[in-house]
Design an enzyme around this catalytic site. Structure first.
Site, PDB file in Angstrom:
ATOM      1  N   ASP A  81       5.056   7.721   1.143  1.00  0.00           N
ATOM      2  CA  ASP A  81       4.741   7.385   2.543  1.00  0.00           C
ATOM      3  C   ASP A  81       5.994   7.211   3.396  1.00  0.00           C
ATOM      4  OD1 ASP A  81       2.089   7.657   2.084  1.00  0.00           O
ATOM      5  OD2 ASP A  81       1.520   5.619   2.575  1.00  0.00           O
ATOM      6  N   ASP A 140       0.835  -1.211   0.000  1.00  0.00           N
ATOM      7  CA  ASP A 140       0.000   0.000   0.000  1.00  0.00           C
ATOM      8  C   ASP A 140       0.863   1.252   0.000  1.00  0.00           C
ATOM      9  OD1 ASP A 140       0.410  -1.256   2.684  1.00  0.00           O
ATOM     10  OD2 ASP A 140      -0.286   0.690   3.396  1.00  0.00           O
TER      11      ASP A 140
END
Ligand code: AMP
Ligand code: MG
Length: 486
Positions: free
Chosen positions: A262, A252
């Protein structure tokens, strides 16, 4: 919430419009007592944002206002975390505010992180702390300065609201900007749910928007996936060349466009340690520095599986074969450049491995070794670099062979030095540097952040040599344990 600021920026919400199955409309929850703490002026200029007080004073930075055309949505995706299928994840605290239509053509997502709860928050509070927001801001700008594809960071806002982690900390919001926030996990989500038609729609949207040159090709899904494979390989090859350990390479957190995405408990290496684990809750070392190339391929295999309705197993396997050459080409090009080797020679790999062995044995600082080598390459004995090694005979033996190898190059020494200084940074975002900027910012002082940010924008500048930022880290700085809470 109204659009008080009427400025020349144009926003759309194409994702929400075209892919309603993959998001929920959610309004941000403003940060109590919010204020803009820091604006990335260089990026703001790239995005043609007006340099006005109206914009600076806007509450958009902390979720209190929307600019004209913004229609925030939380994206939903799934993924594999630490090698295990984790099911639905999604934006638990981030919102895609909209896509800014750039005056130069194309668009960029504006993503507000720390914007409050969403339908995908699970047990989380939807918030982000100033510490992690600042770490993401600095890391993405550091990566960009190093010439590695990444999401960007436009602004940091903070406020009076405290957010509970191990202790109560100042809350914050980040506006992250990227060509797209498309993740491997978006495809895994639809595959797992057997939403075959939506998955095809997402693939077509992705090709039309980000690979328009492939839209009319009969083999477009293959060409598209092969390019995703290559981009991922290139990105990871480049991470390895600068000593970057991402720390949480869950699927993800993998960008379809090959952007570093991220930033959590990442680390730029201090001492050369191939086994470096950036993430202290990664007990098995799954995401250790030296494992990243293997993990990248594992993640691409999960994406390939999710695309098995679009492409035959043979085609998927064929595309996956592009990974290793792309990674090795990106890594090889950077490492050869770091050594100042431009002509091909079959012994070069041995020379590099011998240097790495010596560096690992001596715990040599990764960034500093190559920076000093840029200055030392044309000296007889190795200049300042020699002084960094305790086992001088071992260093001298390597350096003599290195100098002999340089003798086979046709490039003139001055040009070589210029080129080596342009690929071997004087500084990287060491954990302790980020920590110093965080501690000051938590006291309301952003000058440390500003000067670090300025240096990271051009980490190759010679004026940085000799500055405090380019010094090897103090012992306490090497031992910092970075909290995974964010
Ligand atoms: P990350 O490890 O930051 O990539 O986060 C993994 C997942 O947890 C994502 O779906 C995040 O949106 C979600 N998440 C992380 N922190 C929070 C939080 N404080 N509140 C809600 N969701 C969160
Ligand atoms: Mg994530």
């Amino acid at each position: 919430m109204t659009a008080k600021v009427r400025i020349s920026m144009k926003f759309e919400q194409q994702w929400g419009h075209k892919l309603p199955e993959l998001c929920s409309e959610v309004a941000p929850t403003p940060l109590r007592g919010g204020r803009l703490l820091y604006l990335n002026r260089a990026l703001a200029d790239e995005l043609a944002l007006p340099d006005t007080e109206t914009l600076q004073k806007s509450a958009v930075w902390w979720g209190g206002e929307l600019l004209a055309g913004m229609r925030p949505v939380a994206q939903v995706y799934s993924g594999h975390q630490f090698g295990v299928w984790a099911g639905q994840l999604g934006d638990g605290r981030g919102l895609l505010l909209g896509e800014q239509q750039l005056p130069t053509g194309g668009s960029v997502d504006w993503h507000l992180k720390g914007a409050g709860k969403t339908p995908y928050s699970r047990m989380g509070d939807g918030r982000a702390v100033l510490r992690s927001t600042l770490r993401e801001f600095l890391a993405s700008e550091a990566m960009h300065g190093l010439g590695i594809a990444t999401t960007r960071a436009l602004s940091i806002a903070t406020g009076e609201e405290l957010v509970q982690r191990e202790v109560a900390e100042p809350g914050a919001m980040l506006i992250r900007v990227a060509q797209s926030h498309l993740r491997f996990g978006h495809f895994e989500h639809l595959f797992h749910r057997q939403q075959v038609e939506v998955l095809k729609k997402l693939a077509d949207y992705s090709i039309e928007t980000f690979w328009p040159e492939l839209a009319c090709e009969s083999d477009r899904y293959f060409l598209w996936f092969a390019d995703i494979v290559r981009r991922t390989g290139t990105m990871i090859g480049q991470w390895q060349s600068v000593g970057f350990a991402h720390g949480v390479m869950n699927t993800d957190n993998m960008s379809l466009l090959g952007l570093t995405l991220d930033y959590g408990p990442y680390a730029f290496m201090d001492d050369y340690q191939p086994g470096l684990i950036g993430n202290h809750s990664d007990y098995q070392g799954r995401y250790a520095f030296e494992n990243q190339p293997t993990v990248g391929l594992w993640n691409l295999n999960r994406l390939a599986h999710a695309l098995s309705g679009l492409l035959s197993a043979d085609k998927l396997k064929l595309a996956l074969k592009e990974y290793e050459p792309a990674l090795m080409a990106a890594w090889g090009e950077r490492m050869r450049g770091k050594l100042g080797l431009y002509a091909a020679d079959s012994q070069d790999n041995d020379l590099l491995i011998e240097l790495f062995t010596l560096m690992a044995r001596e715990k040599a600082d990764y960034t500093r070794t190559f920076r000093l080598l840029s200055y030392a390459a044309d000296s007889d004995k190795g200049g300042l670099l020699r002084d960094d090694f305790i086992d001088r005979p071992a260093f001298e033996s390597w350096f003599t062979r290195y100098r002999q190898r340089l003798g086979k190059e046709t490039i003139d020494p001055q040009t070589r030095q210029t080129r080596m200084l342009a690929i071997n940074p004087a500084l990287v975002l060491r954990n302790y540097l980020a920590q110093e900027a965080i501690s000051a910012a938590e006291q309301g002082d952003t000058t440390v952040l500003a000067s670090l940010h300025a240096a990271l924008q051009n980490p190759f500048a010679q004026h940085l040599d000799g500055s405090a930022l380019a010094k090897p880290p103090p012992e306490w700085g090497k031992q910092l344990v970075i909290s995974c809470s964010s």
